[in-house]
Design a protein around this motif. Structure first.
Motif, PDB file in Angstrom:
ATOM      1  N   VAL A  44       0.836  -1.191   0.000  1.00 15.99           N
ATOM      2  CA  VAL A  44       0.000   0.000   0.000  1.00 15.99           C
ATOM      3  C   VAL A  44       0.874   1.244   0.000  1.00 15.99           C
ATOM      4  CG1 VAL A  44      -1.884  -1.169   1.186  1.00 15.99           C
ATOM      5  CG2 VAL A  44      -0.161   0.034   2.514  1.00 15.99           C
ATOM      6  N   ARG A  45       0.293   2.339  -0.452  1.00 13.84           N
ATOM      7  CA  ARG A  45       0.992   3.598  -0.421  1.00 13.84           C
ATOM      8  C   ARG A  45       1.095   4.063   1.033  1.00 13.84           C
ATOM      9  NH1 ARG A  45      -0.674   8.097  -4.760  1.00 13.84           N
ATOM     10  NH2 ARG A  45      -0.305   6.204  -6.000  1.00 13.84           N
ATOM     11  N   GLU A  46       2.296   4.419   1.458  1.00 12.86           N
ATOM     12  CA  GLU A  46       2.514   4.799   2.837  1.00 12.86           C
ATOM     13  C   GLU A  46       3.071   6.207   2.961  1.00 12.86           C
ATOM     14  OE1 GLU A  46       5.475   2.575   4.937  1.00 12.86           O
ATOM     15  OE2 GLU A  46       6.932   2.658   3.301  1.00 12.86           O
ATOM     16  N   PHE A  47       2.753   6.817   4.070  1.00 17.53           N
ATOM     17  CA  PHE A  47       3.237   8.154   4.379  1.00 17.53           C
ATOM     18  C   PHE A  47       4.716   8.105   4.705  1.00 17.53           C
ATOM     19  CE2 PHE A  47       4.241  11.152   7.839  1.00 17.53           C
ATOM     20  CZ  PHE A  47       4.027  12.356   7.172  1.00 17.53           C
ATOM     21  N   VAL A  48       5.457   9.074   4.198  1.00 19.87           N
ATOM     22  CA  VAL A  48       6.886   9.177   4.455  1.00 19.87           C
ATOM     23  C   VAL A  48       7.208  10.408   5.289  1.00 19.87           C
ATOM     24  CG1 VAL A  48       9.179   9.411   3.435  1.00 19.87           C
ATOM     25  CG2 VAL A  48       7.470   7.927   2.354  1.00 19.87           C
ATOM     26  N   ALA A  49       6.784  11.571   4.821  1.00 21.44           N
ATOM     27  CA  ALA A  49       7.094  12.818   5.508  1.00 21.44           C
ATOM     28  C   ALA A  49       6.088  13.890   5.129  1.00 21.44           C
ATOM     29  CB  ALA A  49       8.510  13.288   5.164  1.00 21.44           C
ATOM     30  N   GLY A  50       5.894  14.838   6.028  1.00 19.77           N
ATOM     31  CA  GLY A  50       5.000  15.948   5.770  1.00 19.77           C
ATOM     32  C   GLY A  50       5.552  17.226   6.344  1.00 19.77           C
ATOM     33  N   SER A  57       6.482  23.134  10.689  1.00 15.19           N
ATOM     34  CA  SER A  57       6.241  21.872  11.375  1.00 15.19           C
ATOM     35  C   SER A  57       6.462  20.721  10.405  1.00 15.19           C
ATOM     36  CB  SER A  57       4.814  21.836  11.932  1.00 15.19           C
ATOM     37  OG  SER A  57       4.557  20.640  12.616  1.00 15.19           O
ATOM     38  N   THR A  58       7.086  19.668  10.887  1.00 12.10           N
ATOM     39  CA  THR A  58       7.342  18.491  10.054  1.00 12.10           C
ATOM     40  C   THR A  58       6.942  17.223  10.783  1.00 12.10           C
ATOM     41  OG1 THR A  58       9.633  18.328  10.825  1.00 12.10           O
ATOM     42  CG2 THR A  58       9.238  19.584   8.815  1.00 12.10           C
ATOM     43  N   ARG A  59       6.759  16.170  10.010  1.00 12.76           N
ATOM     44  CA  ARG A  59       6.398  14.878  10.538  1.00 12.76           C
ATOM     45  C   ARG A  59       7.024  13.802   9.664  1.00 12.76           C
ATOM     46  NH1 ARG A  59       4.376  12.654  15.329  1.00 12.76           N
ATOM     47  NH2 ARG A  59       3.194  10.741  14.841  1.00 12.76           N
ATOM     48  N   TYR A  60       7.581  12.770  10.290  1.00 13.22           N
ATOM     49  CA  TYR A  60       8.217  11.686   9.559  1.00 13.22           C
ATOM     50  C   TYR A  60       7.740  10.337  10.067  1.00 13.22           C
ATOM     51  CZ  TYR A  60      11.624  15.278   8.242  1.00 13.22           C
ATOM     52  OH  TYR A  60      12.236  16.411   7.761  1.00 13.22           O
ATOM     53  N   ALA A  98      -0.417  17.248  -1.755  1.00 17.05           N
ATOM     54  CA  ALA A  98      -0.873  18.430  -1.023  1.00 17.05           C
ATOM     55  C   ALA A  98      -1.869  17.978   0.034  1.00 17.05           C
ATOM     56  CB  ALA A  98      -1.520  19.437  -1.970  1.00 17.05           C
ATOM     57  N   GLY A  99      -1.756  18.516   1.234  1.00 13.18           N
ATOM     58  CA  GLY A  99      -2.645  18.090   2.299  1.00 13.18           C
ATOM     59  C   GLY A  99      -2.666  19.066   3.450  1.00 13.18           C
ATOM     60  N   ASN A 100      -2.881  18.511   4.644  1.00 16.61           N
ATOM     61  CA  ASN A 100      -2.942  19.316   5.860  1.00 16.61           C
ATOM     62  C   ASN A 100      -2.160  18.625   6.953  1.00 16.61           C
ATOM     63  OD1 ASN A 100      -5.124  21.472   5.186  1.00 16.61           O
ATOM     64  ND2 ASN A 100      -6.073  19.535   4.562  1.00 16.61           N
ATOM     65  N   LEU A 101      -1.533  19.403   7.793  1.00 17.12           N
ATOM     66  CA  LEU A 101      -0.761  18.876   8.908  1.00 17.12           C
ATOM     67  C   LEU A 101      -1.309  19.502  10.192  1.00 17.12           C
ATOM     68  CD1 LEU A 101       1.587  17.132   9.892  1.00 17.12           C
ATOM     69  CD2 LEU A 101       3.100  19.086   9.530  1.00 17.12           C
ATOM     70  N   TYR A 102      -1.973  18.680  10.996  1.00 17.84           N
ATOM     71  CA  TYR A 102      -2.569  19.127  12.240  1.00 17.84           C
ATOM     72  C   TYR A 102      -2.087  18.261  13.392  1.00 17.84           C
ATOM     73  CZ  TYR A 102      -6.012  21.422   9.181  1.00 17.84           C
ATOM     74  OH  TYR A 102      -6.629  22.183   8.212  1.00 17.84           O
ATOM     75  N   SER A 103      -1.613  18.909  14.415  1.00 17.30           N
ATOM     76  CA  SER A 103      -1.220  18.226  15.654  1.00 17.30           C
ATOM     77  C   SER A 103      -0.288  17.042  15.404  1.00 17.30           C
ATOM     78  CB  SER A 103      -2.473  17.757  16.411  1.00 17.30           C
ATOM     79  OG  SER A 103      -3.304  18.854  16.733  1.00 17.30           O
TER      80      SER A 103
END
Length: 122
Positions: A44-50, A57-60, A98-103
């Motif tokens: 499946v397609r998986e999240f890598v980073a945002g 703010s970043t997320r990995y 393109a998306g949103n990064l919350y909390s």
């Protein structure tokens, strides 16, 4: 309203580096968070980073922490993913989003690039 084009993928040896770029058309991209996803064959397609719309703010995902760095240049309407210490497990098609990064959580919106292939040989 958002068109994304990835580039920078290729074939590299384990331990090497690549820098992916995501060029966006339309000024609306700057109002979205940006994310990178990847999909390997049969998986499946998986999240890598945002990264947030302002880059503050970043997320990995755990598997890339310390190796990958996401960034963006708002003025140039371009996002980046610097990938260091690449492993064969990183082999996949990488997609910009393109998306949103919350909390600390990234939420994708249905804007995707065509993907760029990253292949890491052992």
């Amino acid at each position: 309203q958002v068109q994304l084009v990835e580039s920078g993928g290729g074939l590299v040896q384990a331990g090497g580096s690549l820098r992916l770029s995501c060029a966006a058309s339309g000024r609306t991209f700057s109002s979205y968070a940006m994310g990178w996803f990847r999909q390997a064959p049969g998986k499946v397609r998986e999240f890598v980073a945002g990264i947030s719309w302002d880059g503050g703010s970043t997320r990995y995902t755990d598997s890339v922490k310390g190796r990958f760095t996401i960034s963006r240049d708002v003025a140039e309407n371009t996002g980046y993913l610097q990938m260091n210490s690449l492993k064969p497990e990183d082999t996949a098609v990488y997609y910009c989003n393109a998306g949103n990064l919350y909390s600390g959580t990234y939420y994708p919106v249905n804007y995707w690039g065509q993907g760029t292939q990253v292949t890491v040989s052992s």
